[in-house]
Write a protein that holds these residues in place. Structure first.
Motif, mmCIF file in Angstrom:
data_model
loop_
_atom_site.group_PDB
_atom_site.id
_atom_site.type_symbol
_atom_site.label_atom_id
_atom_site.label_comp_id
_atom_site.label_asym_id
_atom_site.label_seq_id
_atom_site.Cartn_x
_atom_site.Cartn_y
_atom_site.Cartn_z
ATOM 1 N N GLU A 160 0.621 -1.514 0.303
ATOM 2 C CA GLU A 160 0.206 0.007 -0.025
ATOM 3 C C GLU A 160 0.811 0.854 -0.299
ATOM 4 O O GLU A 160 2.424 1.369 0.678
ATOM 5 C CB GLU A 160 -0.927 0.002 1.652
ATOM 6 C CG GLU A 160 -2.264 -0.679 1.307
ATOM 7 C CD GLU A 160 -3.343 -0.491 2.057
ATOM 8 O OE1 GLU A 160 -3.230 0.775 2.910
ATOM 9 O OE2 GLU A 160 -4.499 -1.134 1.609
ATOM 10 N N GLY A 161 0.052 2.476 -0.748
ATOM 11 C CA GLY A 161 1.156 3.896 -0.562
ATOM 12 C C GLY A 161 2.293 4.087 -0.907
ATOM 13 O O GLY A 161 2.436 2.698 -2.096
ATOM 14 N N LEU A 195 9.687 -2.153 1.533
ATOM 15 C CA LEU A 195 8.255 -2.358 2.644
ATOM 16 C C LEU A 195 9.485 -1.744 4.015
ATOM 17 O O LEU A 195 11.520 -2.276 3.991
ATOM 18 C CB LEU A 195 7.886 -2.894 2.812
ATOM 19 C CG LEU A 195 7.962 -4.299 3.397
ATOM 20 C CD1 LEU A 195 8.610 -4.755 4.166
ATOM 21 C CD2 LEU A 195 6.819 -4.863 2.827
ATOM 22 N N HIS A 226 3.866 -2.040 3.640
ATOM 23 C CA HIS A 226 3.987 -0.065 4.386
ATOM 24 C C HIS A 226 5.334 0.276 3.618
ATOM 25 O O HIS A 226 6.093 -0.792 4.589
ATOM 26 C CB HIS A 226 2.891 0.167 5.712
ATOM 27 C CG HIS A 226 1.226 -0.232 5.397
ATOM 28 N ND1 HIS A 226 0.633 1.162 5.393
ATOM 29 C CD2 HIS A 226 1.092 -0.584 5.882
ATOM 30 C CE1 HIS A 226 -0.950 0.455 5.387
ATOM 31 N NE2 HIS A 226 -0.135 -1.115 5.312
ATOM 32 N N ASN A 227 5.362 1.901 3.732
ATOM 33 C CA ASN A 227 6.526 2.525 4.227
ATOM 34 C C ASN A 227 6.841 3.530 5.386
ATOM 35 O O ASN A 227 5.966 4.619 4.733
ATOM 36 C CB ASN A 227 7.319 2.471 2.449
ATOM 37 C CG ASN A 227 8.832 2.855 2.972
ATOM 38 O OD1 ASN A 227 9.314 3.656 3.881
ATOM 39 N ND2 ASN A 227 9.562 2.552 2.693
ATOM 40 N N THR A 228 6.950 3.363 5.833
ATOM 41 C CA THR A 228 7.268 4.254 7.230
ATOM 42 C C THR A 228 8.064 5.477 7.000
ATOM 43 O O THR A 228 8.285 5.846 8.276
ATOM 44 C CB THR A 228 6.276 3.557 8.490
ATOM 45 O OG1 THR A 228 7.225 3.731 9.741
ATOM 46 C CG2 THR A 228 5.320 3.505 8.199
ATOM 47 N N LEU A 248 -0.390 2.087 12.694
ATOM 48 C CA LEU A 248 -1.033 0.974 11.723
ATOM 49 C C LEU A 248 -0.923 -0.266 12.505
ATOM 50 O O LEU A 248 -2.093 -0.680 12.067
ATOM 51 C CB LEU A 248 0.212 0.396 11.001
ATOM 52 C CG LEU A 248 0.432 1.499 9.811
ATOM 53 C CD1 LEU A 248 1.919 1.523 9.166
ATOM 54 C CD2 LEU A 248 -0.899 2.071 8.611
#
Length: 293
Positions: free
Chosen positions: A82-83, A91, A108-110, A266
């Protein structure tokens, strides 16, 4: 009657003993009043598929923090990206969602948020002449972050231009003009930048630091900020040389704090994890200055 299994999360990488993620997550969950077990697992790329299967089969898992060298290796093991994880192909976070029959793993990647918030925290909300040192997986996050901070161009300092293709291609897709230069002899370009993200491992930028230390300090009043993601040992030689020339030095742990905040949101759905009271105790847990200090 058996109760629900305790919620679980963990950080994965190799090596992992140095990781500050357990301290960060533990401090945040305590501040939020969340009963969440957070551990660490030393895993190689070869061991990762079996662990992903374990997460799917064991109850209670909510998420995983993923560090090197697993950020790209985990991508084919998730059900979807996602995103920014989809855009970057890398990720650092896996969320375990409840599926109809089996758990669903979502990447996800934060890291991007971690870099953006680190710069914003010191008042640099827009960048004009950024430089990224290195071109690996973290460089991809750096490029996306600099784009979010308004950059229209980005320079790369790399050891091997042939290995910079993925990061340069991402920058071009994001509409940034790209220039490549060698690390050796790159100090002048570094000194002219207003924002620098060094993505190299510890000591890998020592030669660049020596060059930078030999340049005269600039006194034009422009803000100059270096985020060095290698936080052990600290300060790095590059960071020390940058600070001695009057630049602002951002500890790599600052990025780690802010990317962990987004992971916690998340994993738990608790958006109040972004509140200063929570970020402050996370900063305390790893010894970086409080956000509200």
């Amino acid at each position: 009657m058996t109760g629900s299994p305790r919620r679980r999360a963990a950080v994965l990488g190799h090596p992992i003993a140095h990781s500050k993620s357990p301290a960060l997550h533990g401090a945040a969950y305590a501040a939020l009043g969340i009963d969440m077990e957070y551990g660490s697992f030393d895993l190689t790329e070869a061991q990762l598929p079996a662990f992903a299967s374990r997460v799917r089969s064991e109850p209670g898992w909510r998420g995983l923090s993923v560090t090197m060298p697993l950020k790209a290796a985990f991508v084919p093991l998730v059900d979807r990206l996602e995103g920014l994880a989809a855009e970057l192909g890398v990720l650092n976070t896996v969320v375990v969602e409840d599926g109809q029959a089996n758990p669903v793993l979502v990447g996800h990647n934060t890291d991007v948020a971690g870099i953006v918030e680190s710069f914003r925290h010191v008042g640099l909300g827009r960048v004009g002449h950024p430089v990224v040192v290195g071109a690996g997986n973290t460089a991809l996050a750096a490029v996306a972050a600099l784009s979010q901070l308004g950059a229209e161009q980005v320079g790369f300092l790399v050891r091997d231009a042939a290995r910079a293709g993925e990061a340069a291609a991402l920058a071009e897709r994001l509409g940034l003009a790209v220039s490549l230069g060698p690390i050796d002899g790159g100090a002048a370009r570094l000194g002219a930048a207003d924002a620098v993200v060094s993505t190299l491992p510890p000591r890998a930028a020592d030669s660049l630091a020596a060059e930078l230390a030999g340049l005269p300090a600039t006194h034009d009043g422009a803000p100059r900020v270096l985020l060095d993601v290698a936080y052990d040992p600290w300060p790095s030689r590059l960071g020390q040389a940058w600070a001695e020339r009057g630049g602002v030095l951002l500890h790599g742990l600052e990025m780690l704090v802010y990317q962990a905040v987004e992971q916690i949101v998340l994993f738990t759905g608790r958006e109040d994890a972004r509140e200063p009271r929570v970020i402050d105790v996370m900063c305390d847990s790893v010894g970086v200055p409080r956000r509200t200090a």
